[in-house]
Structure formats: structure tokens, C-alpha cells
Write a protein that holds these residues in place. Sequence first.
Motif, mmCIF file in Angstrom:
data_model
loop_
_atom_site.group_PDB
_atom_site.id
_atom_site.type_symbol
_atom_site.label_atom_id
_atom_site.label_comp_id
_atom_site.label_asym_id
_atom_site.label_seq_id
_atom_site.Cartn_x
_atom_site.Cartn_y
_atom_site.Cartn_z
ATOM 1 N N VAL A 177 35.249 45.526 56.870
ATOM 2 C CA VAL A 177 34.945 44.788 55.639
ATOM 3 C C VAL A 177 36.168 44.788 54.726
ATOM 4 O O VAL A 177 36.573 43.744 54.198
ATOM 5 C CB VAL A 177 33.733 45.411 54.911
ATOM 6 N N ALA A 178 36.766 45.963 54.548
ATOM 7 C CA ALA A 178 37.939 46.068 53.672
ATOM 8 C C ALA A 178 39.088 45.192 54.172
ATOM 9 O O ALA A 178 39.767 44.530 53.380
ATOM 10 C CB ALA A 178 38.382 47.523 53.583
ATOM 11 N N LEU A 179 39.302 45.186 55.483
ATOM 12 C CA LEU A 179 40.396 44.401 56.051
ATOM 13 C C LEU A 179 40.155 42.904 55.891
ATOM 14 O O LEU A 179 41.078 42.142 55.557
ATOM 15 C CB LEU A 179 40.584 44.756 57.526
ATOM 16 N N VAL A 180 38.921 42.468 56.113
ATOM 17 C CA VAL A 180 38.604 41.047 55.964
ATOM 18 C C VAL A 180 38.743 40.631 54.504
ATOM 19 O O VAL A 180 39.220 39.534 54.192
ATOM 20 C CB VAL A 180 37.189 40.741 56.490
ATOM 21 N N GLN A 181 38.355 41.505 53.595
ATOM 22 C CA GLN A 181 38.425 41.172 52.164
ATOM 23 C C GLN A 181 39.848 40.977 51.667
ATOM 24 O O GLN A 181 40.050 40.362 50.615
ATOM 25 C CB GLN A 181 37.707 42.244 51.346
ATOM 26 N N ILE A 182 40.832 41.484 52.405
ATOM 27 C CA ILE A 182 42.230 41.246 52.008
ATOM 28 C C ILE A 182 42.903 40.224 52.926
ATOM 29 O O ILE A 182 44.125 40.097 52.950
ATOM 30 C CB ILE A 182 43.050 42.551 51.978
ATOM 31 N N GLY A 183 42.062 39.482 53.695
ATOM 32 C CA GLY A 183 42.580 38.336 54.437
ATOM 33 C C GLY A 183 42.875 38.536 55.900
ATOM 34 O O GLY A 183 43.461 37.650 56.541
ATOM 35 N N ASN A 184 42.486 39.676 56.475
ATOM 36 C CA ASN A 184 42.711 39.924 57.895
ATOM 37 C C ASN A 184 41.515 39.491 58.731
ATOM 38 O O ASN A 184 40.388 39.393 58.232
ATOM 39 C CB ASN A 184 42.982 41.415 58.139
ATOM 40 N N GLU A 185 41.762 39.269 60.003
ATOM 41 C CA GLU A 185 40.676 38.989 60.930
ATOM 42 C C GLU A 185 39.995 40.291 61.318
ATOM 43 O O GLU A 185 40.648 41.340 61.406
ATOM 44 C CB GLU A 185 41.213 38.310 62.193
ATOM 45 N N PRO A 186 38.670 40.265 61.552
ATOM 46 C CA PRO A 186 37.997 41.493 61.995
ATOM 47 C C PRO A 186 38.377 41.841 63.430
ATOM 48 O O PRO A 186 38.121 41.066 64.352
ATOM 49 C CB PRO A 186 36.502 41.130 61.881
ATOM 50 N N THR A 187 39.033 42.952 63.619
ATOM 51 C CA THR A 187 39.459 43.393 64.947
ATOM 52 C C THR A 187 39.569 44.905 64.958
ATOM 53 O O THR A 187 39.851 45.520 63.923
ATOM 54 C CB THR A 187 40.810 42.767 65.343
ATOM 55 N N LEU A 188 39.354 45.497 66.117
ATOM 56 C CA LEU A 188 39.492 46.938 66.260
ATOM 57 C C LEU A 188 40.923 47.352 66.579
ATOM 58 O O LEU A 188 41.226 48.548 66.629
ATOM 59 C CB LEU A 188 38.566 47.459 67.370
ATOM 60 N N HIS A 189 41.795 46.381 66.779
ATOM 61 C CA HIS A 189 43.169 46.677 67.161
ATOM 62 C C HIS A 189 43.875 47.445 66.048
ATOM 63 O O HIS A 189 43.963 46.975 64.900
ATOM 64 C CB HIS A 189 43.919 45.382 67.456
ATOM 65 N N ASN A 190 44.355 48.639 66.375
ATOM 66 C CA ASN A 190 45.097 49.484 65.426
ATOM 67 C C ASN A 190 44.302 49.814 64.157
ATOM 68 O O ASN A 190 44.881 50.016 63.095
ATOM 69 C CB ASN A 190 46.421 48.812 65.021
ATOM 70 N N ILE A 191 42.979 49.892 64.274
ATOM 71 C CA ILE A 191 42.162 50.084 63.081
ATOM 72 C C ILE A 191 42.444 51.416 62.385
ATOM 73 O O ILE A 191 42.284 51.543 61.182
ATOM 74 C CB ILE A 191 40.655 49.959 63.420
ATOM 75 N N THR A 192 42.897 52.415 63.126
ATOM 76 C CA THR A 192 43.168 53.713 62.495
ATOM 77 C C THR A 192 44.531 53.770 61.822
ATOM 78 O O THR A 192 44.773 54.663 61.012
ATOM 79 C CB THR A 192 43.079 54.852 63.520
ATOM 80 N N SER A 193 45.405 52.850 62.151
ATOM 81 C CA SER A 193 46.767 52.916 61.602
ATOM 82 C C SER A 193 47.028 51.886 60.509
ATOM 83 O O SER A 193 48.058 51.939 59.846
ATOM 84 C CB SER A 193 47.795 52.726 62.726
ATOM 85 N N ILE A 194 46.092 50.961 60.298
ATOM 86 C CA ILE A 194 46.273 49.932 59.284
ATOM 87 C C ILE A 194 45.745 50.447 57.948
ATOM 88 O O ILE A 194 44.610 50.898 57.848
ATOM 89 C CB ILE A 194 45.525 48.633 59.667
ATOM 90 N N ASP A 195 46.585 50.381 56.918
ATOM 91 C CA ASP A 195 46.141 50.767 55.582
ATOM 92 C C ASP A 195 45.362 49.631 54.948
ATOM 93 O O ASP A 195 45.644 48.452 55.183
ATOM 94 C CB ASP A 195 47.341 51.108 54.701
ATOM 95 N N SER A 196 44.385 49.976 54.148
ATOM 96 C CA SER A 196 43.598 48.962 53.445
ATOM 97 C C SER A 196 43.074 49.562 52.157
ATOM 98 O O SER A 196 42.950 50.780 52.027
ATOM 99 C CB SER A 196 42.428 48.495 54.322
ATOM 100 N N PRO A 197 42.744 48.706 51.190
ATOM 101 C CA PRO A 197 42.068 49.230 50.005
ATOM 102 C C PRO A 197 40.635 49.623 50.378
ATOM 103 O O PRO A 197 40.195 49.381 51.500
ATOM 104 C CB PRO A 197 42.094 48.040 49.044
ATOM 105 N N SER A 198 39.922 50.205 49.456
ATOM 106 C CA SER A 198 38.524 50.520 49.726
ATOM 107 C C SER A 198 37.721 49.223 49.756
ATOM 108 O O SER A 198 38.072 48.251 49.084
ATOM 109 C CB SER A 198 37.973 51.454 48.648
ATOM 110 N N PRO A 199 36.658 49.169 50.562
ATOM 111 C CA PRO A 199 35.845 47.954 50.611
ATOM 112 C C PRO A 199 35.098 47.748 49.298
ATOM 113 O O PRO A 199 34.767 48.706 48.598
ATOM 114 C CB PRO A 199 34.873 48.231 51.767
ATOM 115 N N SER A 200 34.849 46.487 48.961
ATOM 116 C CA SER A 200 34.134 46.157 47.729
ATOM 117 C C SER A 200 32.727 45.691 48.060
ATOM 118 O O SER A 200 32.530 44.845 48.933
ATOM 119 C CB SER A 200 34.886 45.060 46.969
ATOM 120 N N PHE A 201 31.746 46.239 47.366
ATOM 121 C CA PHE A 201 30.349 45.870 47.573
ATOM 122 C C PHE A 201 29.707 45.487 46.244
ATOM 123 O O PHE A 201 28.728 46.083 45.803
ATOM 124 C CB PHE A 201 29.582 47.004 48.250
#
Length: 234
Positions: free
Chosen positions: A96-120
Motif C-alpha cells: 500500500v505504501a509503495l503504491v501510494q508513492i507511485g510504484n507498482e505493487p510487486t514483491l520484488h525487493n520488497i525488503t530493501s525498498i524504503d517507503s513512507p508509512s502507509p496512509s489510511f
Amino acid sequence: MATGGTSERRFSKNPSPSLLPVRPEDIAGVHFTLYDTYWRQLNKTDNGEVDAATAAEFLRESSLSQSVLHQIWDLSDTESTGFLDKCEFFIALKLVALVQIGNEPTLHNITSIDSPSPSFGTRSVTIAAGGPWDIQPAEKAGYDIIFDDLIPVNNLLNGDIVRSVLIKSGLSVDILGEIWDVSDIDGDGCLDRDEFAVAMHLVHRGLEGRPVPSSLPASLMPPSKRRKPSLITQ
């Protein structure tokens, strides 16, 4: 079906599969306390899983489209059980956090990609000041012995003394500099007993290949330095 045991996940749907087990803390990174609070809000029966209906209602608060949320569910429910265990739930939050900053939803490198906290939306989360410290008592006791052996002055170790210890880890000077920056919580150029424990803990995490957080997460903040409970509105 997911169980309440230790939550580790081998990505069965990852387009670039990893054979290494992934833990919730690897996914959440510096946002672990927030992710864990959301988890505890939804996992009210403490059975180690969140059902599809509960998760769907929660994820809709992200304001993402239904089609994207379907993608996120399919990726997060890695074993297609219809439930999310803690690790899978953290995957959903990270996606959710990654999509909210414009990325496609994918599990690729999910542990190494920095992201802000998700917004709800307007959902509020209380981060308790009295929450557990990531540094366990036995670990802290070992760091205290090292601290005392370095002969602190007024319960403080200056930067040169700490550097002489940390450099023995073999980590790069840049990484050690990042560790110092987040460990010197009060910014006085010295480390007290608790700050030294934080620095040593981060060194050991660095030796495991884990990144240094850009700011100290609440779960690593020494209880002696925590503020009163704060209300975070997402």
C-alpha cells in the motif's frame, strides 16, 4: 491456513524468488511499531491471522482502487489461504505504501525498498511510550559490561572512545557514521549507557546486512528517553 507461530514467509509468488525466509521486521523496517500497531488492531483474537473481510475493510481506507487492492491481496496472501498472517499483513501494508508513492505493487525487493508509512485516511494510531524495547535484557547486560569497561566519565563515552570500539566491527566508516547519528539521541556528542546499547545493537544488525534506519524507530528508543504517548493520525 496461517497459524499463530513464528511468522516467516518464503515468497511463492515473487517474480524474482528469494529462498531466504522473510520476517515482519525485515518488511516494515523503521515503521515496525506502526505496522505492529495496525496488526494488533485487526488481530483482536490474537490467533495469528486476519481474515479477508477484515483486511479488505481496512485496506479500503487507503483510498486505492479496487483493482489495485485485489492485486495487493493476491500478492500478500502468499499461500492463497484466504487469511493473512503477520508477515503477509506487513507485506500488504508495505505494498500500500509503495503504491501510494507511485510504484507498482510487486514483491520484488520488497525488503530493501524504503517507503513512507502507509496512509489510511483519518485512522488514528496511538504509539505507546511504554511499549517494549527491541534490546532484550540479556543483550543490554552485555553492552553494559562493555560500556563500563570503557571507563565512562559522568556516565558518558565520547565519540573517539566509541569509535575505537565500533570500528572493530569491520563495518564501513559511512555506516558507522549513520549509526552514530541515530544513536546520539540527545545530540551532545557523547553516548550514555542506553545510547551505547542502541549503537551496539545497530552494529550487530548491520553485520546481518540490515540497513541503518534514517531515524530511530520508537521500538529502539530507550525507555529512559521516550516521550509521553503520541497520537498519530494517518
